[in-house]
Design a protein around this motif. Sequence first.
Motif, mmCIF file in Angstrom:
data_model
loop_
_atom_site.group_PDB
_atom_site.id
_atom_site.type_symbol
_atom_site.label_atom_id
_atom_site.label_comp_id
_atom_site.label_asym_id
_atom_site.label_seq_id
_atom_site.Cartn_x
_atom_site.Cartn_y
_atom_site.Cartn_z
ATOM 1 N N PRO A 1 0.811 -1.232 0.000
ATOM 2 C CA PRO A 1 0.000 0.000 0.000
ATOM 3 C C PRO A 1 0.842 1.280 0.000
ATOM 4 N N VAL A 2 1.917 1.287 0.793
ATOM 5 C CA VAL A 2 2.778 2.469 0.839
ATOM 6 C C VAL A 2 3.532 2.631 -0.478
ATOM 7 N N LEU A 3 4.065 1.535 -0.998
ATOM 8 C CA LEU A 3 4.869 1.601 -2.216
ATOM 9 C C LEU A 3 4.019 2.011 -3.418
ATOM 10 N N LEU A 4 2.782 1.496 -3.499
ATOM 11 C CA LEU A 4 1.914 1.892 -4.613
ATOM 12 C C LEU A 4 1.610 3.383 -4.563
ATOM 13 N N GLY A 5 1.364 3.906 -3.353
ATOM 14 C CA GLY A 5 1.096 5.328 -3.226
ATOM 15 C C GLY A 5 2.256 6.188 -3.681
ATOM 16 N N LEU A 6 3.481 5.723 -3.437
ATOM 17 C CA LEU A 6 4.660 6.489 -3.850
ATOM 18 C C LEU A 6 4.927 6.341 -5.346
ATOM 19 N N VAL A 7 4.904 5.097 -5.852
ATOM 20 C CA VAL A 7 5.217 4.860 -7.267
ATOM 21 C C VAL A 7 4.210 5.567 -8.175
ATOM 22 N N PHE A 8 2.941 5.540 -7.785
ATOM 23 C CA PHE A 8 1.888 6.143 -8.619
ATOM 24 C C PHE A 8 1.432 7.496 -8.088
ATOM 25 N N ALA A 9 2.319 8.191 -7.388
ATOM 26 C CA ALA A 9 1.962 9.501 -6.841
ATOM 27 C C ALA A 9 1.581 10.481 -7.946
ATOM 28 N N GLY A 10 2.284 10.435 -9.071
ATOM 29 C CA GLY A 10 1.979 11.346 -10.177
ATOM 30 C C GLY A 10 0.603 11.100 -10.761
ATOM 31 N N PRO A 11 0.302 9.875 -11.224
ATOM 32 C CA PRO A 11 -1.043 9.619 -11.748
ATOM 33 C C PRO A 11 -2.155 9.864 -10.733
ATOM 34 N N VAL A 12 -1.910 9.536 -9.456
ATOM 35 C CA VAL A 12 -2.933 9.766 -8.437
ATOM 36 C C VAL A 12 -3.171 11.269 -8.267
ATOM 37 N N SER A 13 -2.088 12.063 -8.239
ATOM 38 C CA SER A 13 -2.233 13.517 -8.115
ATOM 39 C C SER A 13 -2.987 14.095 -9.303
ATOM 40 N N TRP A 14 -2.711 13.579 -10.490
ATOM 41 C CA TRP A 14 -3.398 14.059 -11.688
ATOM 42 C C TRP A 14 -4.865 13.643 -11.688
ATOM 43 N N LEU A 15 -5.127 12.360 -11.399
ATOM 44 C CA LEU A 15 -6.493 11.849 -11.455
ATOM 45 C C LEU A 15 -7.394 12.547 -10.445
ATOM 46 N N THR A 16 -6.894 12.761 -9.246
ATOM 47 C CA THR A 16 -7.730 13.377 -8.211
ATOM 48 C C THR A 16 -7.945 14.875 -8.435
ATOM 49 N N SER A 17 -7.179 15.479 -9.362
ATOM 50 C CA SER A 17 -7.390 16.899 -9.669
ATOM 51 C C SER A 17 -8.470 17.106 -10.718
ATOM 52 N N LEU A 18 -8.921 16.015 -11.369
ATOM 53 C CA LEU A 18 -9.952 16.112 -12.388
ATOM 54 C C LEU A 18 -11.334 16.144 -11.745
ATOM 55 N N LYS A 19 -12.296 16.607 -12.494
ATOM 56 C CA LYS A 19 -13.664 16.613 -11.974
ATOM 57 C C LYS A 19 -14.139 15.191 -11.739
ATOM 58 N N ALA A 20 -14.827 14.990 -10.631
ATOM 59 C CA ALA A 20 -15.336 13.666 -10.306
ATOM 60 C C ALA A 20 -16.383 13.243 -11.336
ATOM 61 N N GLY A 21 -16.334 11.967 -11.713
ATOM 62 C CA GLY A 21 -17.300 11.436 -12.660
ATOM 63 C C GLY A 21 -18.644 11.169 -12.001
ATOM 64 N N PRO A 22 -19.640 10.791 -12.791
ATOM 65 C CA PRO A 22 -20.989 10.586 -12.225
ATOM 66 C C PRO A 22 -21.047 9.475 -11.186
ATOM 67 N N ILE A 23 -20.282 8.400 -11.381
ATOM 68 C CA ILE A 23 -20.303 7.308 -10.406
ATOM 69 C C ILE A 23 -19.673 7.761 -9.100
ATOM 70 N N GLU A 24 -18.520 8.436 -9.183
ATOM 71 C CA GLU A 24 -17.876 8.944 -7.969
ATOM 72 C C GLU A 24 -18.764 9.966 -7.256
ATOM 73 N N ARG A 25 -19.413 10.826 -8.028
ATOM 74 C CA ARG A 25 -20.282 11.833 -7.415
ATOM 75 C C ARG A 25 -21.443 11.164 -6.683
#
Length: 657
Positions: free
Chosen positions: A589-613
């Motif tokens: 869990p810790v390693l995935l958060g670090l390795v994919f920090a860039g995609p996670v930061s990008w994805l969470t900055s986008l508008k939430a989709g209808p399912i997430e909303r």
Amino acid sequence: MDQAVNENFKGRIPDMSAETQKALDAGPWVNLPPPAPLAMPVQEFSVRAEHPPESRRRVYWVPRAAIFAGAAALTAAFAHELFSILAFVVITPVQFLFLILSTIAFGWIAIGSLSAALGFLPLFAGERPDTMEPPPLDTPLESKVALLFPVYHESPAMIAGAIEAMLRDLKALGRNQNFDVFILSDTRGDIDGNREAKTYSALSQEMAEIAPVYYRRRIQNTARKAGNISDWVERFGADYESFIILDGDSVMSGATLLSLALAMDSEPKAGLIQTVPRIVGGETLLQRLQQFACNTYGPPVAAGLAFWHRDQGNYWGHNAIIRTRAFAGAAGLPELPGRKPFGGHIMSHDFVEAVLLQRAGYGVHMMPSLEGSYEGMPPNIVDVVARDRRWAQGNLQHLAIVSQPGLTPMGRLHLGMGATAYLISAVWALSLIVGIVLALQGQQMIPSYFRDAKTLFPIWPIIDPGAALRLFLATIVVVLLPKFLGLFLVWKHALAERSPLGALRVTLGVFTETIYSMLIAPIFMVTQTVGSIQILAGFDSGWKAQRRNDGALPFDDAMWFSRWHTAIGIIASVIIWNVSPGLLGWMLPVLLGLVFAGPVSWLTSLKAGPIERWMLATAEDRAPPPVLVDAEHRARNWSERIAVADALAGTPEAAAA
């Protein structure tokens, strides 16, 4: 028009010359009431309180003992179990360091989880966890209350929309005559300053029949927000029994404003009453995740804090009412000696102001169940990190105050816990590093089965995988306890309303938010650790305007922001894989958060989709409160008016658009 208003304003204040006014405020338009000075002397931390705490506070040790004794018992059990796993013969220095670091991290989590557990009990029973009860809304209110909006490069449209909606809500209650509005600007530069002045000049004229809307912009923004507020107290505080502090993204309903004012009037020893704002208005995925987490897990956490803080609580800097004379007489902040980060103006002034009010014998209350208090949050991880860095510097600065002799025990606790909240990330990071070193040692070292030359029989290492699994599962339960408690409360409410679909939706939301929080937590672990090191080394965070919308990050920017997180994650993954593939699974869990920090930061900055909303929808999303709907509608109108005015004026921003 603005110049004429300004000339009329100057003529109404015989005690203040034009030169004096010019030295305090920046044009082109200033609108202020006649001066009502109130002295706000600078406090000495070494001076003890003149008003000792009341005797009724002696019983407060019961809930506080329950929290800390329970956390100590859990932490001791954790340490004992971990010790038995590590030291099958003797414990090595590295193992001992791992034991200490892991125990500290667990103890910190245990305090928060137990606090939430105690807060869960009254909520589950249907009781109000507030530390004081507000009078009914039809109670007469004789006092005058100021609504203060300290702003620093905030959107004038958002502020104007919020003010107009709040004042109209108060008018609907017939209580608008008890409230005045002050917009206290520290905005720099004539472009933004002039836009502010024109917007608030128009707002003041339109609201004139409902309530006065005053505005001034300081030439020198000394001591930042704290200096902005103290400037108001010293110039106008004598005319107002209390004032309510609002942030740039704050909105409060008229009923909530009135409840706070009535509660303050009903308790003469109350110095401050803090609401627990609901996070609203999120558009990006990160905002949706955060507002779901705060609004779902937040109630038991806030109720727990109220349970053991009682009337010696904390202050979060906004959406709270403060008794003006108590604040003026007790909370004048000194400038700390030495260089930054520990010297200079006090940055996280709210914690310190609450401590000083406590020291003077005034109650600092919390009302978690009071609805109608709202705020927003930054739209992406990069902006959250920038805000967090500023908060970290302010909280670590408290280490220079916490040992001062004139503070109350609860005051020391608040300051110490505020600093620990940022230092704990470094403890967690160091424990992970030491854990990897232990794994390397275990691979490289040849075990010794004889403790000394006189031993006839070997001592075989006994590794108990069951004990390790039990410890892991127990830790997960403690970490996730606030989430479970919040979910149980939602289930209870859903069952009462016979809404199984609502229970399913929130359950999916908790699962989704938990996955994302596991990925995001390592990002903040690294940034807070690095930030703490920089702060302790003397690097200043500065004072930057906070972005509150338009949060989408370009993918390249997100990857660049996360470059060190990704590098650390990849290097650590390679080392752990070569040492022990099994350990890689435990740390995944810790390693995935670090390795994919860039995609996670990008994805969470986008508008939430209808399912997430849908999954992450809060009560305010499903049924928006009228004051929020009105504030958003009026903010859009003000934004259009400002855009038209900019276009007509031919500003560089309009030309660029």
